[in-house]
Structures are given as structure tokens and as C-alpha cells.
Design an enzyme around this catalytic site. Structure first.
Site, PDB file in Angstrom:
ATOM      1  CG  LEU A 153      -3.434   4.161   1.985  1.00  0.00           C
ATOM      2  CD1 LEU A 153      -2.883   4.593   3.311  1.00  0.00           C
ATOM      3  CD2 LEU A 153      -4.512   4.868   0.622  1.00  0.00           C
ATOM      4  CG  ASP A 154      -0.399   3.826  -4.619  1.00  0.00           C
ATOM      5  OD1 ASP A 154      -1.000   2.927  -4.843  1.00  0.00           O
ATOM      6  OD2 ASP A 154      -0.285   5.005  -4.976  1.00  0.00           O
ATOM      7  NE  ARG A 155       6.700  -0.507  -2.372  1.00  0.00           N
ATOM      8  CZ  ARG A 155       8.093   0.095  -2.903  1.00  0.00           C
ATOM      9  NH1 ARG A 155       9.111   0.800  -1.428  1.00  0.00           N
ATOM     10  NH2 ARG A 155       8.378   0.569  -4.109  1.00  0.00           N
TER      11      ARG A 155
END
Length: 496
Positions: A153-155
């Protein structure tokens, strides 16, 4: 028993709801990447990273904190194929949310975890993040020394992740994600009143700026498909909670597709920011006609003076190593924009990247433009850093033997403090504290006394995540889901 003096300690932030670490010296090793070959290391460092000023990167290189194949690198050292690059940095990890990582399921028999990742935490160590990465948190807080993060997942994105604990399961589950047999469902809160009926977006996506992580709709991009439908419109905030079903896994796919449709995620700091995209917020995408126009970066009006740390000076100054006549580097002229893009950029895209960089600088209180590295008195040399062994994938004969940095002699032959013995470390450990910030008497800038990084206030917890949550995955292992995020609940009040 062993003691690692470079392990940072948790510290309290000035703002409730965030998790911080004390700054620490960190050594790391990497092999030369293809895009670096044949280029001077100062040019590579200054175009790959933007956390510090040009003046700082030159100063650090001339101080000898970077070596190539065991030999000190200077700013004009050319990077060659097979080079092993070792660097020592004083790392100030950005704060993350104090919301803990939650383990939903630990299947010991089949060997995997199902977790709920808070927004603000990157999955892997990247940039300024190391201990504040998911992999390190699972290791340090939960005792999982080996994890395989196959769906990342993106940060800024929160939500569900399935994390295998063995290589065989990681390979089989990774294949499911690659061939599209995993059914994924995300929840977002976007601007505007999104249609209740199903909306399909199949615009191709392309990463055009690696530094800023910027992606756009582009005909030369990779195929991407997302299906959306509105769940609930909130007239008080003029936002809609939306169900998102991505059928591909492109970088920022849901975020860019929602922006393209005219309904960007409501608090997205990149794709929903008028200062970057203008009043239409990037609806319909940007022009893709190539342009060679570039402009040198400029400081904000209140920081303009005769000396800018973002432009390397010529001649000699008394605040650091000697400077020599030289050509301007791409970052000084603005030609670093587009260097990492697989296609020529349009004038629209260049302007978007320029404004995005400027906004990031403003959010960080213009720290690159306030760099006080000229306060340094001598070389930037950590005194008690031991270079660790190479990671397994880099344990090869390329680049020669690693340099021994644990003696009491530095690279220039001057005596420095030797690495502490274990007994000495145990005696000193209870009293060791992070250095107090120093103050530039001319400007009042607070800065780190060890690496001269200008410091800025802690962020608000609400700014550390976006309204995008991985809600449900269905795989061969089963179907797993998290609770709905708080911001998706009916009647939720948005404090901006």
C-alpha cells in the site's frame, strides 16, 4: 548480548497523535543503478534526493561520508557499472501516526499475517524512513524477523495487507496478485457528489517523476482499470464515500483515476491540491505534447538574498571545503525535471511537478532554502558508526572489500573517536541523549548540531494519511476485511 548505538529511541512529539524517533547516524550500502552510470555522484545525489540543499550534498561528499568500492568519493567522482556505494547519513525520520499496526489474523499453520496498516507508514524502508517502515515495525514491535510484503500500500493509504511468512506462500500469493485473480475492494472519500451508478475508468497510467512519486494519465502508460460507485454523499462536507474496485495494481491507480474523473480524494496532498493543478484539480488529465522549457528553481521572496544554498557557489568560501569553477548541475537549472520520466514531458506536466516541489518545500518550512551547513566547523564525520555487512543480495566480489571505518583514524588521516567497546557502551547508554537543537543567531533557524538540518514543526496527525483504505481482499487463502475507517462513517465530522 549486543548493543547497537545507532538504534534510535522513541520520543514524544510536540503534537499529540504522532510517533517520533530521535535522529541517528545510519550507514547503508547500495549497488550502482543503471540510470546513475557515467554521471558524477553529486549530480546523481542531488537529482535523486531533495531533502537537503545542493550546498549540503557537496559538503557531505567532500567530508568523505560516501565511499565507492571502499575509496572516498568526491563530488566529481564518476559512477561506473558494478560500483558499490556506501554512505553514512544522519537520519531524521519523519513522524508517523501513533495509531498502531493491528494484526487481524496470524495463521501459524499456513504461515501468514493479515494486518491493518495505518496511513503514514511506508511498507519498506525508503528515503528518510527506516525504523518507521512496516517491515521494521513488524520486526521490532511484533518479533516477525522475516516477512514477505507482496501487496504494498502507498505510505498515505491505510488498510488491509496479507503478509506471507515463508517464501513458498509468498510466490504463490504474489502470482495471484499478478494474474488478477485477487478481488480487491477499497473505500475512499472524494470531493463532490459521486454518481451512485457504476463508473468504469480504464485510462493508462505513467510515473513521470520518481522523486515526488507523481503519476498521470498518459497514452504511453500502463493499462489500468478501476470500477467505482458512490456509497454515501455528505452535503456538509460536499464529499462522497466511494467503493473502489481496482482490477490492476498501478502506482496511485485509484487516486489518479478519481482525479481524472473529477472527484479526487478529498484530502489527497498531491492529486487534490489547487496550488498544483489549478481550479479544475486535474480533471481530464494534462496536456501530453512534449516541451523542452525549464526554469531554475527559485526561493520564496522572504528567503531571497545573495547566497542561496540551492545554487553552488564558485570560488572559495570560509564555511567549508574549496569550491571550483564548474558547470551548473541539472537541479540548479531545472533540467532535473523529467530526467526520470520514460517519455518527454509536456509544459503542463513540468509546471505540475514544479508547483508540487514548491508546495512540498513550503510544507517543510523551506528547509532546503534555509540550510545552515555553512555553520559547520570541519568535516561532517560521524564518530561511532560501524558499517554493517552487505545485504545478502550484494554479497559479491564486485567493488572490492569494504572500507574499515571502525578504527580511530578517519579517511583524511586525522584522529577521531574510536568505536566504543561493548563495556563502554553499556556504561554510557543510560545517559546518552539526542543533541539539543542549535540556533542560527542571524536568522533564528533551529537546526541539528550534528548534520545542520534546519528543523521545522511537527505535522498535524490528520495530514499524515489520506481518505483511501484497503477494505477487503479475496484470495485462495480466504476472504479478509478490516473495519470501516472512521472517516467513512455516517455523520463523521471533518476537522480541517
Amino acid at each position: 548480548m549486543s548493543v547497537n548505538l545507532q538504534t534510535p529511541q522513541p520520543t514524544h512529539g510536540s503534537v499529540p497523535g504522532i510517533r517520533k524517533l530521535t535522529p541517528y547516524w545510519h550507514p547503508y550500502t547500495t549497488m550502482a543503478k543503471e540510470r546513475w552510470l557515467g554521471r558524477e555522484i553529486l549530480e546523481v545525489v542531488s537529482t535523486e534526493f531533495r531533502d537537503r540543499s545542493m550546498e549540503y550534498y557537496r559538503y557531505a561528499l567532500e567530508s568523505g561520508v560516501t565511499s565507492i568500492n571502499g575509496r572516498p568519493a568526491k563530488p566529481d567522482t564518476i559512477i561506473r557499472n558494478g560500483d558499490r556505494i556506501e554512505n553514512v547519513v544522519h537520519r531524521h525520520e519523519p513522524p508517523i501516526t501513533s495509531t498502531p499496526v493491528k494484526i487481524i489474523l496470524h495463521d501459524k499453520e499456513r504461515g501468514f499475517l493479515v494486518i491493518n496498516k495505518p496511513g503514514s507508514i511506508p511498507v519498506h524502508a525508503t528515503g528518510r524512513y527506516y525504523h518507521h517502515s512496516l517491515v521494521q515495525i513488524l520486526r521490532n514491535d511484533f518479533g516477525f524477523d522475516k516477512v514477505y510484503t507482496i501487496n504494498r500500500l502507498d505510505r498515505l493509504t491505510s488498510g488491509l495487507m496479507i503478509v506471507p511468512l515463508n517464501a513458498d506462500l509468498a510466490r504463490s500469493l504474489s502470482a495471484e496478485f499478478v494474474n488478477g485473480s485477487v478481488h480487491k475492494e477499497y473505500i475512499a472519500r472524494c470531493k463532490g457528489e459521486f454518481p451512485v451508478d457504476e463508473v468504469v475508468c480504464e485510462e493508462p497510467l505513467l510515473t513521470v517523476d520518481r522523486q515526488m512519486g507523481l503519476n498521470i494519465v498518459h497514452p504511453e502508460g500502463k493499462p489500468a482499470k478501476t470500477i467505482f460507485n458512490g456509497i454515501r454523499y455528505d452535503s456538509n462536507t460536499h464529499t462522497t464515500v466511494v467503493r473502489c474496485r481496482p482490477f490492476t495494481g498501478r502506482s496511485h491507480q485509484i487516486r489518479v483515476h478519481l482525479q481524472y474523473l473529477g472527484y479526487p480524494i478529498a484530502n489527497d496532498p498531491i492529486y487534490s491540491e489547487e496550488r498544483i493543478w489549478g481550479p479544475n484539480l486535474g480533471k481530464g488529465g494534462v496536456d501530453v505534447i512534449p516541451s523542452a522549457e525549464r526554469a531554475a528553481p527559485a526561493p520564496p521572496p522572504h528567503l531571497r538574498n545573495e547566497y542561496s544554498p540551492e545554487s553552488l557557489r564558485t570560488g572559495t568560501d570560509d564555511g567549508g571545503p574549496n569550491n571550483h569553477e564548474r558547470k551548473l548541475l541539472p537541479r540548479e537549472t531545472g533540467h532535473d525535471i523529467g530526467m526520470g520520466s520514460p517519455v518527454p514531458l509536456s509544459a503542463d506536466a513540468v509546471q505540475v511537478i514544479t508547483r508540487l516541489r514548491s508546495m512540498k518545500d513550503e510544507d517543510e518550512d523551506w528547509s532546503r532554502w534555509r540550510d545552515v551547513v555553512f555553520r559547520a566547523k570541519g568535516a561532517l564525520t560521524p564518530k561511532t558508526v560501524r558499517i554493517p555487512p552487505l545485504s545478502p543480495q550484494n554479497r559479491r566480489k564486485r567493488g572490492g572489500a569494504a572500507e574499515n571505518t571502525t578504527s580511530g583514524i578517519d579517511r583524511e588521516g586525522e584522529e577521531v573517536a574510536a568505536q566504543l567497546s561493548l563495556d563502554e557502551a553499556l556504561v554510557r547508554l543510560p545517559t546518552m541523549e539526542a543533541s539539543e537543537p542549535a540556533v542560527d543567531p542571524d536568522t533564528g533557524t533551529l537546526y541539528c548540531p550534528e548534520c545542520y538540518l534546519p528543523l521545522h514543526p511537527d505535522p498535524r496527525p490528520e495530514s499524515l494519511y489520506i481518505f483511501l483504505h484497503a477494505f477487503k481482499y479475496t484470495t485462495s487463502l480466504g476472504s479478509f476485511e478490516t473495519e470501516m475507517p472512521e472517516w467513512a462513517s455516517e455523520g463523521w465530522k471533518w476537522t480541517r
